[in-house]
Design a protein around this motif. Structure first.
Motif, PDB file in Angstrom:
ATOM      1  N   VAL A   1       2.789 -10.390  66.289  1.00 31.71           N
ATOM      2  CA  VAL A   1       3.444 -11.697  66.198  1.00 31.71           C
ATOM      3  C   VAL A   1       2.383 -12.771  65.996  1.00 31.71           C
ATOM      4  CG1 VAL A   1       4.750 -13.413  67.474  1.00 31.71           C
ATOM      5  CG2 VAL A   1       5.503 -11.051  67.473  1.00 31.71           C
ATOM      6  N   GLY A   2       1.366 -12.786  66.861  1.00 28.49           N
ATOM      7  CA  GLY A   2       0.220 -13.677  66.686  1.00 28.49           C
ATOM      8  C   GLY A   2       0.556 -15.140  66.629  1.00 28.49           C
ATOM      9  N   TYR A   3       1.141 -15.687  67.728  1.00 25.58           N
ATOM     10  CA  TYR A   3       1.476 -17.114  67.726  1.00 25.58           C
ATOM     11  C   TYR A   3       0.244 -17.967  67.465  1.00 25.58           C
ATOM     12  CZ  TYR A   3       5.907 -15.907  69.967  1.00 25.58           C
ATOM     13  OH  TYR A   3       7.123 -15.401  70.263  1.00 25.58           O
ATOM     14  N   GLY A   4      -0.874 -17.587  68.076  1.00 21.72           N
ATOM     15  CA  GLY A   4      -2.076 -18.392  67.934  1.00 21.72           C
ATOM     16  C   GLY A   4      -2.252 -19.405  69.039  1.00 21.72           C
ATOM     17  N   ASP A   5      -1.313 -19.437  70.019  1.00 22.97           N
ATOM     18  CA  ASP A   5      -1.510 -20.365  71.139  1.00 22.97           C
ATOM     19  C   ASP A   5      -2.594 -19.864  72.086  1.00 22.97           C
ATOM     20  OD1 ASP A   5       0.042 -18.238  71.883  1.00 22.97           O
ATOM     21  OD2 ASP A   5       1.358 -19.370  73.200  1.00 22.97           O
ATOM     22  N   VAL A   6      -2.818 -18.559  72.115  1.00 26.45           N
ATOM     23  CA  VAL A   6      -3.903 -17.973  72.901  1.00 26.45           C
ATOM     24  C   VAL A   6      -4.705 -17.053  71.992  1.00 26.45           C
ATOM     25  CG1 VAL A   6      -4.500 -16.720  74.990  1.00 26.45           C
ATOM     26  CG2 VAL A   6      -2.329 -17.928  74.871  1.00 26.45           C
ATOM     27  N   THR A   7      -5.974 -17.366  71.778  1.00 29.27           N
ATOM     28  CA  THR A   7      -6.840 -16.472  70.990  1.00 29.27           C
ATOM     29  C   THR A   7      -8.196 -16.401  71.655  1.00 29.27           C
ATOM     30  OG1 THR A   7      -7.538 -18.331  69.622  1.00 29.27           O
ATOM     31  CG2 THR A   7      -5.774 -16.948  68.746  1.00 29.27           C
ATOM     32  N   PRO A   8      -8.877 -15.260  71.530  1.00 31.03           N
ATOM     33  CA  PRO A   8     -10.237 -15.189  72.068  1.00 31.03           C
ATOM     34  C   PRO A   8     -11.146 -16.155  71.312  1.00 31.03           C
ATOM     35  CG  PRO A   8      -9.708 -13.212  70.800  1.00 31.03           C
ATOM     36  CD  PRO A   8      -8.448 -13.993  70.934  1.00 31.03           C
ATOM     37  N   ILE A   9     -12.101 -16.774  72.029  1.00 26.25           N
ATOM     38  CA  ILE A   9     -13.003 -17.707  71.355  1.00 26.25           C
ATOM     39  C   ILE A   9     -14.464 -17.271  71.437  1.00 26.25           C
ATOM     40  CG2 ILE A   9     -11.536 -19.757  71.468  1.00 26.25           C
ATOM     41  CD1 ILE A   9     -13.054 -20.576  73.989  1.00 26.25           C
ATOM     42  N   THR A  10     -14.811 -16.423  72.419  1.00 24.74           N
ATOM     43  CA  THR A  10     -16.198 -15.958  72.496  1.00 24.74           C
ATOM     44  C   THR A  10     -16.417 -14.866  71.448  1.00 24.74           C
ATOM     45  OG1 THR A  10     -15.654 -14.227  74.072  1.00 24.74           O
ATOM     46  CG2 THR A  10     -16.198 -16.379  74.980  1.00 24.74           C
ATOM     47  N   PRO A  11     -17.665 -14.711  70.966  1.00 25.31           N
ATOM     48  CA  PRO A  11     -17.931 -13.639  69.995  1.00 25.31           C
ATOM     49  C   PRO A  11     -17.530 -12.263  70.520  1.00 25.31           C
ATOM     50  CG  PRO A  11     -19.799 -15.121  70.121  1.00 25.31           C
ATOM     51  CD  PRO A  11     -18.853 -15.543  71.200  1.00 25.31           C
ATOM     52  N   LEU A  12     -17.859 -11.999  71.808  1.00 27.71           N
ATOM     53  CA  LEU A  12     -17.499 -10.712  72.385  1.00 27.71           C
ATOM     54  C   LEU A  12     -15.984 -10.551  72.437  1.00 27.71           C
ATOM     55  CD1 LEU A  12     -19.088  -8.324  73.545  1.00 27.71           C
ATOM     56  CD2 LEU A  12     -18.619  -9.220  75.828  1.00 27.71           C
TER      57      LEU A  12
END
Lengths: 316, 316, 316, 316
Positions: free
Chosen positions: C201-212
């Motif tokens: 679904v991938g809303y995009g409201d929560v995504t990882p931001i660190t490279p790891l």
């Protein structure tokens, strides 16, 4: 002095028993992989700044190795059909897809000495070396086969998808243009939304905001997802089909080998080579062998009551 | 003077050997494609401003060509069943789906002289000309066949999807309404979220923010994705099934042609025409022929040991 | 006076020839649909404000109609097995799933007179009336069948999905917690990201931001999409399988009816009823009949050379 | 004193008739599930603050139980092949995958007394206990089987996906780098966009903004979704295939049991055990039995007219 026939055998005919051939194959696979990793890492500024020299040396050596490989392949391609004239055979080899990929892997390097190119573009072009792996990959070969065989269905799926994209973009353009003149200002602009929606990627950078636009968007999405997935479905189903046929072919070979009741060493080697050619895993082959071997109750159903011969193979 | 029977043959019966028919087909396909591209590009302001005249000339000529085509088709439709009365045959032809599409492609142009319409809407309506391609596309025909055959399953899938959408929207409306009175203010509002979620598009412009809403959303998503993909799955599986049956039909024709041991020129032409009718690629046909030809060990299993006749065809 | 047997026949046994039964069915389907639309529209403030009275009258009448329907169904359920004691039969009917759905459709209305509920919740509860359609929908029946049959595979798919969700959420919690203490503050919080990602679904409201976190997210996504689609794939494949078996069953009936060379009126009616029971479209049935009828070259392969009887049915 | 053979039978050979074995299995499944729930809930601050003691006690008891289980399994593993030397058998058992999972479930607890670890990491590591369920889950076993069998196709799918990801990321890097130097600053950076796009997750945190970038992105998306879904498709198709073979195997057992016309108590118990081994649902088994039982018209087609034996089993 190097023997041309040996070079040809090592480079082109490396089966699973020829040691030199396997060594060359593995060396080239590693070299290609290292090249791809280098190109990817080079684009990171701090890595490039620190390891510039390493990258350049690797590139030099790779181009040298790939050039030698290319020259040897062209030179030894005469061995394919020994009786034919050498030049015409070499030319025919040079226009084959695999040879063109090999050429494409080295030619940008040499061109850069004569023509001034955007350096960044040229560096990324080296990524095309990844296609040199085609030679070694059953996966790529299988996929290309499926493409060729399902070409018409595939084209059909893409054609329907394109029609759908155009209609979705036009509709969205009509209903949303006034509310969002920048994002839906023309059909090509609205196409970006249509692609993101029908492929279910859904970035969310462009979405309808008017009630009519949302209604239209919802209808298009519900109707469209089925068709956007068509090429994917056709490809997956084609691949599954091909695997099934390969399995069936191996199963038949096992059955034939087992007709005298046992699989001797020669038969085993031949079956192993056949399995590797098909690109099937050993686990699967073992299961197929098992299902062919076990089954007195099966054979009863598949043999003619008169002569004892098989009447119909199990639609396994 | 133009011969009506010739016109009919060229327009409607153009097989792959009739040169005039093929030329007309190719001309019309190109014209339709050019029209679609024009409509798309016209909506871009700067392109329209610069090439307005070109667009208008192309439109004029296209309408003229399509009008001539339509008139000729209606006129020559009498040749379908030569004995019947001409008027009733022409009327029957005019209400056929393909003829209606042809009419729809030209009628907006003429209407615009009598009635004042939103010009932008009228221009985009010309995109419907894309459906004129249906006549030439095996893809479209195949898809329509699959739709008709799997209609009940397809309807079932959509019905379940709609029920799921309503329930998902209602639940989200109940749990999120207080926290987001604008985005989840009513069930129709919440429906936009439900569509974006269950189709896995997930724009992200509307998402649940309360813990309960997120829990509900997560459950709905996990349960729902399986069902939202149902129509797509049914369509893909139906298409794969139809392809399989077509392949089987071609395989059978090959087998019959090979019964006398060889495929002569007449048989080859008939098989080629059959292959094109089915819309299968040549690569696939070659593979089928190959699998039919090679196989003494196969035929042994599929023929009765007494009379030599086939007992059961391989469930290929 | 109303005859109980007639009521039972009209309500429960309405086949496609009984006029009264069909009329009642169609009336109930329309009434349920109107009810669902009303509940959805009621939640829109301005529509409710303007048409409140209409909605209330429709609700009154619907509850009245559904109550009469429920009482008549319970009363006439004795006719199922005429010899049995009436009370026990009625009780047994009342605990059947369809009867419980019918009860659920009316009971909230009556409860609201005695207990004070959240009115909004109560109104939305009326949406459950949509499940009354189960009685009339082949789609729902078919889906329930597939669920029951593929229960173990389905449970397997969900189990794997849950394991994957827990592992993905835990990993993301470990690598992203410090950078985003609110969104990835605990494993349940990270679960929202894991669900949105693995279901694509991938809303995009929560995504990882660190490279790891991005590396972990990318790996999880690539590995995970295959498994998140498993329940969907199992469901679609199960449905396709069931359709195939239904088609095969119809095909067999056609073959039996054709054994004497022709399909007479009685056979035709029986086949039509069978087709409707299976929920297959007429287009598909026609195609099946066609493939059974045409085929002297087919029958040769499928008949024993000795007695002329069919040896093996085509695995169509 | 505890009997080693009894321990072995209870722990390892617990079939569906052994009461003690079933009790131990159910106890362990519940314990593992409670453990997983605890680890998930512990990461929520307020829950951990309030129930810290409960969590610690549960962890202590679990580790104790799992340690006893592990020791007993290793100790009793000698019973597998009674004649062999005990030590070598135990060592061989200890390196088996299931034994390693069991060890991994307890060893972090003991290590934490000697080595200082990041406590948070160590706690989440306890989630690996979820893999102890593998022993009891037909789902996991089936999935592992499919992985092993379709390994080559699976690897092929992933290889193609990786090639596609690299090419998509490189292209996006070339066309978008200048417009978005942070998000598309290097190929690894662009990879995050490529993963989100080709898997159709589409978070929307990174999207192309230049016209060229959008055109490239649209093309990559349309071409790519088919291939990103390949591993998923292969897995689903492999699972469906395996289920079909299991169903066929059960169907064959039913047919054999029915050869004497009836299924007696012993046959019924054997068939039930076989069904549970296969992990098929009872509803499905009933349907299979039904389709095997009913069908005088079927058996006619599947039996030789001469000897009455089956000629070819229905490709059910």
């Amino acid at each position: 002095m190097i023997n041309r026939a040996t070079v040809y055998r090592v480079l082109e005919k490396s089966n699973h028993t020829d040691r030199a051939g396997r060594a060359v194959d593995i060396f080239l696979i590693i070299l290609i992989t290292v090249n791809v990793i280098c190109v990817v890492l080079e684009t990171v500024h701090w890595i490039y700044a620190r390891f510039q020299l390493v990258f350049e040396i690797i590139d030099m050596l790779s181009v040298a190795a790939f050039t030698v490989e290319y020259v040897l392949r062209v030179w030894s391609s005469v061995e394919r059909e020994p009786g034919q004239p050498a030049l015409s055979q070499r030319l025919r080899y040079m226009v084959s897809p695999l040879a063109l990929i090999d050429l494409l892997a080295i030619v940008p390097f040499y061109i850069s000495y004569f023509v001034v190119f955007d350096l960044r573009f040229l560096r990324v072009m080296r990524l095309l070396r990844i296609f040199k792996l085609t030679r070694y990959s059953t996966a790529m070969t299988m996929l290309l086969d499926v493409f060729r065989q399902e070409a018409s269905a595939f084209f059909a799926g893409f054609f329907i998808l394109v029609v759908l994209l155009i209609l979705a973009a036009s509709g969205a353009y009509l209903v949303e243009q006034e509310a969002q003149p920048v994002k839906f200002g023309s059909i090509p602009d609205a196409m970006w939304w249509a692609v993101a929606t029908l492929t279910t990627v859904g970035y969310g950078d462009v979405t309808p905001i008017t009630p009519l636009g949302k209604l239209f968007g919802a209808c298009v999405t519900i109707i469209g997802i089925g068709m956007a997935a068509l090429p994917a479905g056709i490809l997956a189903s084609g691949l599954a089909d091909q695997l099934r046929r390969k399995r069936e072919a191996l199963s038949q070979q096992y059955r034939r080998a087992l007709e005298d009741g046992t699989i001797d060493a020669a038969e085993h080697a031949a079956l192993e080579a056949f399995r590797k050619d098909l690109g099937l895993s050993r686990a699967l082959a073992d299961e197929i062998l098992h299902s062919v071997q076990d089954g007195p109750h099966r054979s009863r159903a598949r043999h003619c009551p008169h002569c004892g011969k098989a009447l119909s193979r199990a639609s396994d």
